[in-house]
Design a protein around this motif. Sequence first.
Motif, PDB file in Angstrom:
ATOM      1  N   UNK A   8       0.866  -1.185   0.000  1.00 58.84           N
ATOM      2  CA  UNK A   8       0.000   0.000   0.000  1.00 58.84           C
ATOM      3  C   UNK A   8       0.898   1.228   0.000  1.00 58.84           C
ATOM      4  N   UNK A   9       0.565   2.185  -0.861  1.00 56.84           N
ATOM      5  CA  UNK A   9       1.251   3.484  -0.881  1.00 56.84           C
ATOM      6  C   UNK A   9       0.174   4.552  -0.878  1.00 56.84           C
ATOM      7  N   UNK A  10       0.273   5.498   0.044  1.00 58.59           N
ATOM      8  CA  UNK A  10      -0.760   6.533   0.148  1.00 58.59           C
ATOM      9  C   UNK A  10      -0.645   7.603  -0.930  1.00 58.59           C
ATOM     10  N   UNK A  11       0.354   7.499  -1.786  1.00 61.71           N
ATOM     11  CA  UNK A  11       0.533   8.454  -2.873  1.00 61.71           C
ATOM     12  C   UNK A  11       1.332   9.676  -2.478  1.00 61.71           C
ATOM     13  N   UNK A  12       1.717   9.748  -1.208  1.00 62.74           N
ATOM     14  CA  UNK A  12       2.444  10.915  -0.717  1.00 62.74           C
ATOM     15  C   UNK A  12       3.942  10.821  -0.941  1.00 62.74           C
ATOM     16  N   UNK A  13       4.609  11.953  -0.707  1.00 70.11           N
ATOM     17  CA  UNK A  13       6.057  12.027  -0.903  1.00 70.11           C
ATOM     18  C   UNK A  13       6.825  11.273   0.176  1.00 70.11           C
ATOM     19  N   UNK A  38       3.044  -8.033  -9.290  1.00 70.47           N
ATOM     20  CA  UNK A  38       3.246  -6.980  -8.300  1.00 70.47           C
ATOM     21  C   UNK A  38       1.996  -6.113  -8.249  1.00 70.47           C
ATOM     22  N   UNK A  39       1.468  -5.886  -7.050  1.00 66.41           N
ATOM     23  CA  UNK A  39       0.274  -5.074  -6.860  1.00 66.41           C
ATOM     24  C   UNK A  39       0.589  -3.932  -5.913  1.00 66.41           C
ATOM     25  N   UNK A  40       0.154  -2.733  -6.276  1.00 69.19           N
ATOM     26  CA  UNK A  40       0.290  -1.583  -5.389  1.00 69.19           C
ATOM     27  C   UNK A  40      -1.071  -0.919  -5.285  1.00 69.19           C
ATOM     28  N   UNK A  41      -1.607  -0.887  -4.069  1.00 72.81           N
ATOM     29  CA  UNK A  41      -2.871  -0.218  -3.825  1.00 72.81           C
ATOM     30  C   UNK A  41      -2.538   1.234  -3.506  1.00 72.81           C
ATOM     31  N   UNK A  42      -2.932   2.145  -4.385  1.00 71.08           N
ATOM     32  CA  UNK A  42      -2.532   3.537  -4.259  1.00 71.08           C
ATOM     33  C   UNK A  42      -3.447   4.435  -5.082  1.00 71.08           C
TER      34      UNK A  42
END
Length: 121
Positions: A8-13, A38-42
């Motif tokens: 999971x990536x919140x999309x922030x810096x 590869x999966x990224x929930x963002x």
Amino acid sequence: GRVAIATVWDGGHGYACAIPLWCQGASRLASVVGDAELLILSPKVSEDCPNARYLQPARTIQAAQSYLHRHEGRLGRNSGQRGAFAVSNLLKVAFLSLGSTYELLLYADLDIDLMARPLDA
């Protein structure tokens, strides 16, 4: 069977700098496991991990934010901070809904080194 390595990536810096290393390690692990996805929930796509499949569940993110708002003050001291950190933690649960899509789903936070090697004695 289908296998995925997810994060999971919140999309922030704040954690954007962790994506290249996570992606490199996940790609290496994927080749060992047997060509896992590869999966990224963002809410955003990172150019540092172009081979990943990005899931951008706006409704799930909104539901997590709403849940935290409704339960503010009742989550306990060890439940994380309010804001992106807590939302990211709740989004990890969203991967459980992928159980019918994948036979194995390996979750690793962005700050986990998936290429860790044994320490030399």
